[in-house]
Each structure stands twice: as structure tokens, then as C-alpha cells.
Scaffold this active site. Structure first.
Site, PDB file in Angstrom:
ATOM      1  N   SER A 152       0.833  -1.212   0.000  1.00 35.09           N
ATOM      2  CA  SER A 152       0.000   0.000   0.000  1.00 35.09           C
ATOM      3  C   SER A 152       0.868   1.264   0.000  1.00 35.09           C
ATOM      4  CB  SER A 152      -0.984   0.001   1.177  1.00 35.09           C
ATOM      5  OG  SER A 152      -0.326   0.248   2.386  1.00 35.09           O
ATOM      6  N   ARG A 201      22.851 -13.789   3.416  1.00 36.53           N
ATOM      7  CA  ARG A 201      22.165 -12.485   3.361  1.00 36.53           C
ATOM      8  C   ARG A 201      22.960 -11.487   2.530  1.00 36.53           C
ATOM      9  NH1 ARG A 201      21.894 -11.013   9.162  1.00 36.53           N
ATOM     10  NH2 ARG A 201      21.305  -9.011   8.329  1.00 36.53           N
ATOM     11  N   ILE A 204      16.032  -8.247   6.476  1.00 39.09           N
ATOM     12  CA  ILE A 204      17.020  -7.297   6.986  1.00 39.09           C
ATOM     13  C   ILE A 204      18.064  -7.031   5.902  1.00 39.09           C
ATOM     14  CG2 ILE A 204      18.848  -6.996   8.714  1.00 39.09           C
ATOM     15  CD1 ILE A 204      17.006  -8.638  10.628  1.00 39.09           C
ATOM     16  N   HIS A 261       8.336   2.984   8.764  1.00 38.55           N
ATOM     17  CA  HIS A 261       8.077   2.107   9.909  1.00 38.55           C
ATOM     18  C   HIS A 261       6.894   2.665  10.695  1.00 38.55           C
ATOM     19  CE1 HIS A 261       8.969  -0.745  13.064  1.00 38.55           C
ATOM     20  NE2 HIS A 261       8.855   0.234  13.932  1.00 38.55           N
ATOM     21  N   THR A 320      20.204   2.462   7.897  1.00 34.54           N
ATOM     22  CA  THR A 320      21.561   2.096   8.320  1.00 34.54           C
ATOM     23  C   THR A 320      21.500   0.602   8.671  1.00 34.54           C
ATOM     24  OG1 THR A 320      20.989   2.772  10.563  1.00 34.54           O
ATOM     25  CG2 THR A 320      22.131   4.401   9.197  1.00 34.54           C
ATOM     26  N   ASP A 369      15.382  -0.658  11.679  1.00 31.18           N
ATOM     27  CA  ASP A 369      14.520   0.496  11.972  1.00 31.18           C
ATOM     28  C   ASP A 369      15.276   1.608  12.698  1.00 31.18           C
ATOM     29  OD1 ASP A 369      12.314  -0.813  10.776  1.00 31.18           O
ATOM     30  OD2 ASP A 369      11.914  -1.890  12.632  1.00 31.18           O
ATOM     31  N   GLN A 399      -1.418   7.918   7.547  1.00 32.32           N
ATOM     32  CA  GLN A 399      -0.328   8.904   7.627  1.00 32.32           C
ATOM     33  C   GLN A 399       0.902   8.428   6.851  1.00 32.32           C
ATOM     34  OE1 GLN A 399      -0.818  11.945   8.835  1.00 32.32           O
ATOM     35  NE2 GLN A 399      -2.903  11.222   9.155  1.00 32.32           N
ATOM     36  N   GLU A 400       1.158   7.115   6.894  1.00 31.55           N
ATOM     37  CA  GLU A 400       2.295   6.578   6.127  1.00 31.55           C
ATOM     38  C   GLU A 400       2.165   6.969   4.666  1.00 31.55           C
ATOM     39  OE1 GLU A 400       3.483   2.481   6.743  1.00 31.55           O
ATOM     40  OE2 GLU A 400       2.392   2.383   8.623  1.00 31.55           O
TER      41      GLU A 400
HETATM   42  C1  GAR Z   1       3.743  -0.689   6.731  1.00 31.22           C
HETATM   43  O1  GAR Z   1       2.916  -0.430   7.832  1.00 31.22           O
HETATM   44  C2  GAR Z   1       5.186  -0.345   7.046  1.00 31.22           C
HETATM   45  O2  GAR Z   1       5.297   0.777   7.869  1.00 31.22           O
HETATM   46  C3  GAR Z   1       5.643  -1.594   7.741  1.00 31.22           C
HETATM   47  O3  GAR Z   1       5.072  -2.644   7.003  1.00 31.22           O
HETATM   48  C4  GAR Z   1       3.838  -2.194   6.459  1.00 31.22           C
HETATM   49  C5  GAR Z   1       3.841  -2.494   4.984  1.00 31.22           C
HETATM   50  O4  GAR Z   1       2.612  -2.177   4.424  1.00 31.22           O
HETATM   51  N1  GAR Z   1       7.073  -1.685   7.791  1.00 31.22           N
HETATM   52  C6  GAR Z   1       7.759  -2.110   8.848  1.00 31.22           C
HETATM   53  O5  GAR Z   1       7.226  -2.551   9.834  1.00 31.22           O
HETATM   54  C7  GAR Z   1       9.253  -2.023   8.692  1.00 31.22           C
HETATM   55  N2  GAR Z   1       9.899  -2.328   9.921  1.00 31.22           N
HETATM   56  P1  GAR Z   1       2.454  -2.045   2.860  1.00 31.22           P
HETATM   57  O6  GAR Z   1       3.039  -3.322   2.251  1.00 31.22           O
HETATM   58  O7  GAR Z   1       0.981  -1.956   2.651  1.00 31.22           O
HETATM   59  O8  GAR Z   1       3.195  -0.817   2.429  1.00 31.22           O
END
Ligand code: GAR
Length: 224
Positions: free
Chosen positions: A20, A76, A103, A120, A152, A156, A184-185
């Protein structure tokens, strides 16, 4: 300072899930709120919805299977070397982690220092990792939110670019809070990308400063 680019910023997105946030960036590009082009969506999950979204917009979708790398001692890093080769081939200038649940190692982080962002769903540095909305509720926090930061090697971590806060309500569940944060994201990730595209992000240690926009047509006179 902000300089108008001749060609749009070349962005690659790494995503493992529903995508999303990828969609929010696509929408902002289509609405001309972000001057960028997505050169590829890359996933470690074959069936990631994010890859479907890419195909829908004729964006290159690339699945990089982690399995062939699994037996190697530095699996990795080996995986990230393959990603880096791809990103360089694509000439990606900015890499976005958008729900990329793997990661990233120094291989990618160093090659894209201050050119790789992550989003995040917490107000970092509180609550890195997983299940962060549940943790914020359990801690009795009154505010939660989301953070876009440069990547980095710590999970997170990294210099914070933009944050947005939302209230935690008495009746909230992790899902209802996650939905409020996600709204908000979808605003702050495109905003961070546009700030980068405008060349306005300046990193100084842990801090990211946002330079003022120079209005179009305004001359910049530097003292001699
Ligand atoms: C989002 O909420 C993002 O902030 C989180 O995964 C979700 C992905 O949603 N990311 C983390 O937790 C990173 N540590 P999306 O696939 O719908 O964008």
C-alpha cells in the site's frame, strides 16, 4: 539546495507484502506531486501483492528468490549483492523499503548510504521491530505514528526524515491503530521522496535537515 532536475528521480522499491505504501508513491507520481519514476519493484516473495501492483502500472516487477542463496555462509550478503547488481543495472538513484520484511546488510546499506529510505509504523526510536502498534497500546502510549528514515545497518534505525503522529484512543485495537497510522504513512512517504527529489535533505550525523525550497524563478545570489 533545491535544484530542478532534468530527468525524474529513478526510484526502486523493495517490498514483501501488500504494497500500500508503494501504491501511495505511485499515486503521488501520477498526480505529479512527486517528480520521480519507479524503475522497478523488487520482492523476496514471489506472490507479493506489491509485484501485482507494479505489473498493473507497467512497472518492471522482479522476484529475487532467496532460496538459491540459503546454503551459502554469507547468504544475506550474497542475496544483497544480487540485489545491488540489479539496482545498479537499473540505475536506481533512490531505494525505498516499503514493507520489505528482510534485513538489509551492509552490502546494500553502504552502496546506498543516505539514498535508501524505510517506513516504519512507530515514532522511532520507540518500538522498532514487529507488532509495534500492539506494543504502543500495551505501553499506554497516548501517541503513536510513523517514521520515514534513511537506512543504516541497525533495524529500523537511521536518521529520521519525516514523522507523523496519531492519537491512541481508549477503544483502539492493534488493527484500528495500524489503519490510522497507515493513512499517515501514505502521506509522509511520498513527501519524503519528493524532498529527496528536490535535493532538500541534508544529513548531519543522526539529524536530517530539510532545506528551504527555492521558489521557481528566484535567483540565488551567493555572497562573494
Ligand atoms: C507498513 O505499515 C510499514 O510501515 C511496515 O510494514 C507495512 C507495509 O505495508 N514496515 C515495517 O514494519 C518495517 N519495519 P504495505 O506493504 O501496505 O506498504
Amino acid at each position: 539546495m533545491s535544484a530542478s532536475r532534468i530527468s525524474p528521480l529513478r526510484v526502486a522499491v523493495l517490498a514483501s507484502g501488500r504494497g500500500s505504501n508503494l501504491q501511495a508513491v505511485i499515486d503521488a507520481i501520477e498526480a505529479k506531486q512527486v517528480q520521480a519514476t519507479i524503475v522497478a519493484v523488487i520482492s523476496n516473495k514471489k506472490n507479493a501483492v506489491a509485484l501485482e501492483r507494479a505489473r498493473k502500472y507497467a512497472i518492471k516487477d522482479i522476484f529475487v528468490d532467496p532460496k538459491p542463496f540459503a546454503g551459502q555462509p554469507d547468504s544475506r550478503e550474497a542475496y544483497d549483492r544480487a540485489l545491488l547488481a540489479l539496482l545498479q543495472e537499473l540505475d536506481a538513484e533512490l531505494v525505498l523499503l516499503a514493507g520489505y520484511m528482510k534485513i538489509v546488510t551492509g552490502v546494500l546499506v553502504n552502496a546506498y548510504a543516505n539514498r535508501m529510505m524505510n517506513i516504519h509504523p512507530s515514532l522511532l526510536p520507540s518500538f522498532p521491530g514487529l507488532d509495534v502498534q500492539k506494543k504502543a497500546i500495551e505501553w499506554g502510549c497516548k501517541l503513536a505514528g510513523c517514521t520515514v528514515h534513511f537506512v543504516t545497518e541497525g533495524v529500523d534505525e537511521g536518521p529520521i526524515i519525516v514523522q507523523a503522529a496519531v492519537p491512541i484512543l481508549d477503544h483502539d485495537t492493534p488493527d484500528s491503530l495500524a489503519a490510522r497510522i497507515l493513512e499517515q504513512e501514505h502521506k509522509i512517504y511520498p513527501r519524503a521522496v519528493q524532498l529527496f527529489a528536490e535535493g532538500r535533505l541534508r544529513v548531519d550525523g543522526r539529524r536530517v535537515f530539510i532545506d528551504q525550497a527555492v521558489p521557481v524563478g528566484e535567483a540565488v545570489i551567493s555572497p562573494s
